[in-house]
Design a protein around this motif. Structure first.
Motif, short mmCIF file in Angstrom:
data_model
loop_
_atom_site.label_atom_id
_atom_site.label_comp_id
_atom_site.label_asym_id
_atom_site.label_seq_id
_atom_site.Cartn_x
_atom_site.Cartn_y
_atom_site.Cartn_z
N ARG A 1 65.42 -1.25 11.28
CA ARG A 1 64.42 -1.91 10.46
C ARG A 1 63.58 -0.92 9.67
N SER A 2 63.39 0.26 10.22
CA SER A 2 62.48 1.23 9.61
C SER A 2 63.18 2.25 8.71
N SER A 3 64.49 2.44 8.86
CA SER A 3 65.16 3.48 8.08
C SER A 3 66.61 3.09 7.84
N SER A 4 67.23 3.79 6.91
CA SER A 4 68.62 3.55 6.58
C SER A 4 69.24 4.85 6.13
N TYR A 5 70.52 5.01 6.38
CA TYR A 5 71.19 6.22 5.91
C TYR A 5 71.14 6.27 4.38
N TYR A 6 71.55 5.19 3.73
CA TYR A 6 71.57 5.11 2.27
C TYR A 6 70.56 4.08 1.79
N VAL A 7 69.76 4.46 0.83
CA VAL A 7 68.76 3.56 0.27
C VAL A 7 68.91 3.55 -1.25
N LYS A 8 68.47 2.48 -1.87
CA LYS A 8 68.46 2.41 -3.33
C LYS A 8 67.32 3.27 -3.86
N ALA A 9 67.62 4.08 -4.86
CA ALA A 9 66.61 4.96 -5.43
C ALA A 9 66.86 5.14 -6.93
N PHE A 10 65.84 5.64 -7.61
CA PHE A 10 65.90 5.90 -9.05
C PHE A 10 66.29 4.65 -9.84
N GLN A 11 65.74 3.51 -9.39
CA GLN A 11 66.07 2.25 -10.05
C GLN A 11 65.38 2.11 -11.40
N PHE A 12 64.26 2.79 -11.58
CA PHE A 12 63.48 2.59 -12.80
C PHE A 12 63.46 3.83 -13.68
N TYR A 13 64.32 4.78 -13.39
CA TYR A 13 64.33 6.02 -14.19
C TYR A 13 64.78 5.72 -15.62
N GLN A 14 63.90 6.02 -16.58
CA GLN A 14 64.16 5.80 -18.00
C GLN A 14 64.58 4.37 -18.28
N SER A 15 64.00 3.42 -17.52
CA SER A 15 64.21 1.99 -17.72
C SER A 15 65.68 1.58 -17.63
N ARG A 16 66.46 2.34 -16.88
CA ARG A 16 67.87 1.97 -16.72
C ARG A 16 68.00 0.80 -15.74
N ALA A 17 68.90 -0.09 -16.06
CA ALA A 17 69.16 -1.21 -15.17
C ALA A 17 70.21 -0.82 -14.13
N VAL A 18 70.03 0.33 -13.53
CA VAL A 18 70.97 0.83 -12.53
C VAL A 18 70.17 1.43 -11.38
N TYR A 19 70.88 1.86 -10.36
CA TYR A 19 70.24 2.52 -9.22
C TYR A 19 71.28 3.42 -8.56
N LEU A 20 70.82 4.23 -7.63
CA LEU A 20 71.71 5.10 -6.88
C LEU A 20 71.56 4.80 -5.39
N TRP A 21 72.67 4.89 -4.67
CA TRP A 21 72.61 4.90 -3.21
C TRP A 21 72.45 6.35 -2.79
N VAL A 22 71.33 6.68 -2.16
CA VAL A 22 71.00 8.07 -1.84
C VAL A 22 70.74 8.21 -0.35
N ASN A 23 71.34 9.22 0.23
CA ASN A 23 71.00 9.61 1.60
C ASN A 23 70.11 10.85 1.47
N PHE A 24 68.82 10.69 1.55
CA PHE A 24 67.90 11.78 1.31
C PHE A 24 67.96 12.86 2.40
N ASP A 25 68.57 12.54 3.54
CA ASP A 25 68.75 13.55 4.57
C ASP A 25 69.87 14.53 4.22
N LEU A 26 70.80 14.11 3.37
CA LEU A 26 71.96 14.94 3.03
C LEU A 26 72.01 15.34 1.57
N ASP A 27 71.70 14.43 0.67
CA ASP A 27 71.95 14.63 -0.75
C ASP A 27 70.90 15.52 -1.41
#
Length: 226
Positions: free
Chosen positions: A63-89
């Motif tokens: 409930r509190s964490s996930s390996y991969y999370v959605k990130a950079f969803q609003f970078y330069q108003s792009r209608a996209v996102y990235l699945w990021v593992n911040f522990d590894l990537d």
């Protein structure tokens, strides 16, 4: 063997361990000037495409964490996102992109690779972002910092970076702690051998190089005598 059909017969815990071991560190190019012609918006990690079970486990570990999370969803108003593992990537970006990242994205980044800009601009504008807005940061790599405009032609490439290392790791204010992340700055690729040593600078070798520079005396144009 390209397929392992009895995989689903394994108990759940071994299957989840396999998904865990399938994760690999990636370098995510978010914004690049040097690699603009070849850089593409990073694709999702392959393990998330394996099956429904892998996606469910690696995106909803607890409930509190996930390996991969959605990130950079609003970078330069792009209608996209990235699945990021911040522990590894590792995030690869031009320093100017930091101004466009959301507070949530900045707060989660642990490893970042930044393209080099003017040392004066980096110290005056971007260094404070690393220190004050990125609490999870562990490793910072800066590629080919441009120090030419901020130094004498006889000085080593890293000389203008002294204020940066002093600000991050030897703060004058007693209430400030040294920066918790490790900074590694790589020298310019086209630097002549006479001023290129060392090829990189970090907190471990900074004082050594500073002592060496302090022992040098300018003897004649283009010659350093130790």
């Amino acid at each position: 063997m390209s397929q392992f059909h009895p995989f689903l017969r394994l108990p759940l815990e071994p299957r989840q361990q396999i998904w865990h071991m399938s994760m690999e560190p990636r370098e995510l190019v978010i914004c690049s000037i040097k690699r603009r012609s070849t850089a593409k918006w990073p694709a999702p990690p392959a393990v998330l495409h394996a099956c429904h079970e892998s996606r469910t486990y690696l995106q909803q570990r607890s409930r509190s964490s996930s390996y991969y999370v959605k990130a950079f969803q609003f970078y330069q108003s792009r209608a996209v996102y990235l699945w990021v593992n911040f522990d590894l990537d590792s995030v690869y970006a031009h320093p100017s992109a930091l101004d466009n990242f959301t507070k949530t994205d900045l707060a989660q980044i642990q490893r970042i690779i930044l393209e080099g800009v003017s040392s004066r601009r980096f110290i005056g504008h971007h260094a404070s972002t690393l220190r004050s807005k990125m609490p999870a940061l562990r490793d910072v790599t800066i590629l080919s910092m441009d120090c030419d405009r901020d130094r004498g032609w006889w000085q080593p490439w890293w000389r203008p970076l002294a204020p940066l290392f002093e600000m991050l790791y030897y703060p004058k204010e007693e209430e400030e702690d040294p920066a918790p992340f490790n900074l590694r700055v790589l020298g310019p690729e086209d630097e002549p051998p006479s001023t290129r040593t060392p090829d990189w600078l970090n907190p471990d070798n900074y004082h050594k190089q500073w002592r060496i520079l302090g022992q040098m005396t300018f003897f004649s144009p283009g010659i350093w005598m130790v």
